[in-house]
Design an enzyme around this catalytic site. Structure first.
Site, short mmCIF file in Angstrom:
data_model
loop_
_atom_site.label_atom_id
_atom_site.label_comp_id
_atom_site.label_asym_id
_atom_site.label_seq_id
_atom_site.Cartn_x
_atom_site.Cartn_y
_atom_site.Cartn_z
N ARG A 81 0.80 -1.22 0.00
CA ARG A 81 0.00 0.00 0.00
C ARG A 81 0.84 1.28 0.00
O ARG A 81 0.59 2.19 -0.79
CB ARG A 81 -0.94 0.03 1.22
CG ARG A 81 -2.22 -0.71 1.02
CD ARG A 81 -2.75 -1.23 2.35
NE ARG A 81 -1.85 -2.26 2.83
CZ ARG A 81 -1.93 -3.54 2.48
NH1 ARG A 81 -2.91 -3.95 1.73
NH2 ARG A 81 -1.05 -4.43 2.90
N THR A 82 1.81 1.37 0.91
CA THR A 82 2.54 2.64 1.04
C THR A 82 3.29 2.94 -0.26
O THR A 82 3.20 4.05 -0.81
CB THR A 82 3.52 2.58 2.23
OG1 THR A 82 2.79 2.18 3.39
CG2 THR A 82 4.16 3.93 2.49
N LYS A 110 25.93 -4.13 -3.13
CA LYS A 110 27.39 -4.03 -3.26
C LYS A 110 28.00 -3.39 -2.02
O LYS A 110 29.19 -3.14 -1.97
CB LYS A 110 27.75 -3.18 -4.49
CG LYS A 110 27.25 -3.75 -5.81
CD LYS A 110 27.70 -2.81 -6.94
CE LYS A 110 27.09 -3.23 -8.26
NZ LYS A 110 27.28 -2.19 -9.29
N ARG A 131 11.56 3.86 2.98
CA ARG A 131 11.23 2.87 4.02
C ARG A 131 12.48 2.05 4.30
O ARG A 131 13.16 1.61 3.38
CB ARG A 131 10.11 1.93 3.58
CG ARG A 131 9.94 0.76 4.55
CD ARG A 131 8.71 -0.04 4.33
NE ARG A 131 7.54 0.73 4.67
CZ ARG A 131 6.29 0.24 4.62
NH1 ARG A 131 6.10 -1.02 4.27
NH2 ARG A 131 5.25 0.98 4.95
N HIS A 159 5.71 5.65 11.45
CA HIS A 159 5.15 5.55 10.11
C HIS A 159 4.20 6.75 9.98
O HIS A 159 2.98 6.62 10.03
CB HIS A 159 4.40 4.23 9.97
CG HIS A 159 4.06 3.85 8.57
ND1 HIS A 159 4.08 4.73 7.51
CD2 HIS A 159 3.67 2.65 8.03
CE1 HIS A 159 3.74 4.11 6.40
NE2 HIS A 159 3.49 2.84 6.69
N1 ASP Z 1 1.90 -1.72 6.73
C1 ASP Z 1 2.15 -1.31 8.09
C2 ASP Z 1 3.63 -0.98 8.27
O1 ASP Z 1 4.37 -0.93 7.32
C3 ASP Z 1 1.64 -2.28 9.10
C4 ASP Z 1 2.24 -3.66 9.10
O2 ASP Z 1 3.16 -3.96 8.33
O3 ASP Z 1 1.76 -4.46 9.91
O4 ASP Z 1 4.03 -0.74 9.39
#
Ligand code: ASP
Length: 332
Positions: A81-82, A110, A131, A159
């Site tokens: 999703r993100t 590398k 991320r 987050h």
């Molecule tokens: N998608 C959310 C996160 O990246 C929640 C999860 O992974 O449980 O933190």
């Protein structure tokens, strides 16, 4: 292997608070690293821009606000999703995206350090979404970055964009943010979304309930912040005593990837399961939330319950990210 040597250095203590200027309400050119940067005013600004983005998408599908801009979408951890909602947000605003989701095909394998990778990506792009599995990685990366950087999850840290879309969904569904009773249930120790959400909800008049097994309790750092801000909270093992009075039940997945001992995960993975029997005891106007992905913790039979808000959260994520991208790039 991810080269994280640079992460052992001193991480800057706190991200910059958003300045109070009149250009994109202080967001222009800023990093978004932690929810600690937000206040009620600039949150409200992002929500109203997100409303505009929603009606824009519904009516026209796209706009050319970010024509010519390029986003670097750099994901060192899995995401559905993100990552795709940032990408969709950029595309719908007329911008473009370079996505590195498979860091194993990049120079990271590398041995390239995070600062060098960031410097590289921003020499091609106008902002970076990052991320990373290490807490503090976004702050570290932002120290080296000359262009805006958005934290899309830093290990067990924060987050922030998830918390923004969570609160936007609460306001949208319940019509208010003050005076709510909010229970968070599941993996409160490793779940970064509940860390950010607790901090952000502390800007409002909230009664908190933290429901988890002892091993997965909310970190002291967050509990201390809630205590210091004077918000009432209870730490519980079971949701049963409060299920009939809460306005929001926010459930999190037990974060398998953070466990050193797999047998410990096996013991805890399905500690709580929300099913129709539990929902039958909840208020008619409460909402059930989850950042997704869900694994065991919400039975699929609950999905058709109008109180299940997790698919609405998911969609709202794109509008919030459109609003943030436009604001940070000075086009909101
Ligand atoms: N998608 C959310 C996160 O990246 C929640 C999860 O992974 O449980 O933190």
């Amino acid at each position: 292997m991810i080269a994280t040597d640079a992460l052992t250095g001193q991480i800057k203590a706190a991200p910059r608070a958003l300045p109070a200027d009149n250009f994109s309400n202080g967001f222009y050119g800023q990093d978004i690293l932690s929810v600690k940067q937000f206040n009620r005013d600039n949150l409200n600004y992002i929500y109203r821009v997100a409303d505009e983005m929603r009606s824009l998408v519904k009516r026209f599908g796209k706009a050319n606000l970010l024509d010519g801009k390029i986003l670097a979408n750099l994901f060192y951890e899995p995401s559905t999703r993100t990552s795709s909602s940032f990408q969709a947000a950029m595309l719908r605003l007329g911008g473009r995206c370079i996505s590195i989701n498979e860091v194993r095909y990049s120079s990271v394998t590398k041995g390239e350090s995070l600062p060098d990778t960031i410097r590289t990506m921003e020499s091609y792009c106008d902002l970076t979404v990052l991320r990373h599995p290490e807490k503090g990685a976004a702050e570290l990366a932002a120290r080296y970055a000359r262009k805006p950087l958005i934290n899309a999850g830093d290990g067990v840290g924060e987050h922030p964009t998830q918390a923004l879309l969570d609160i936007y969904t609460i306001e949208d569904d319940l019509g208010r943010l003050d005076g709510l009773k909010v229970a968070m249930m599941g993996d409160l120790k490793y779940g970064r979304t509940v860390h950010s959400l607790t901090r952000l909800l502390s800007l409002y008049n909230t009664q908190f309930y933290f429901v988890s097994p002892e091993q997965l309790q909310m970190p002291d750092e967050i509990l201390d912040e809630v205590r210091a801000s004077g918000h009432p909270f209870e730490v519980l093992r079971d949701v049963q005593p409060i299920i009939g009075e809460i306005d929001v039940l926010y459930v999190t997945r037990v974060q398998k990837e953070r466990f050193e001992d797999p047998t410990e995960y096996e013991k805890l993975k399905d500690f709580y399961i929300v099913d129709q029997a539990l929902m039958a005891q909840a208020k008619a106007d409460m909402i059930l939330m989850h950042p997704l992905p869900r694994v065991y913790e919400i039975a699929m039979e609950v999905d058709d319950d109008p109180r299940a808000a997790y698919f609405r959260q998911m969609e709202n994520g794109m509008y919030i990210r459109m609003a943030l991208l436009a604001a940070v790039l000075g086009k909101a």
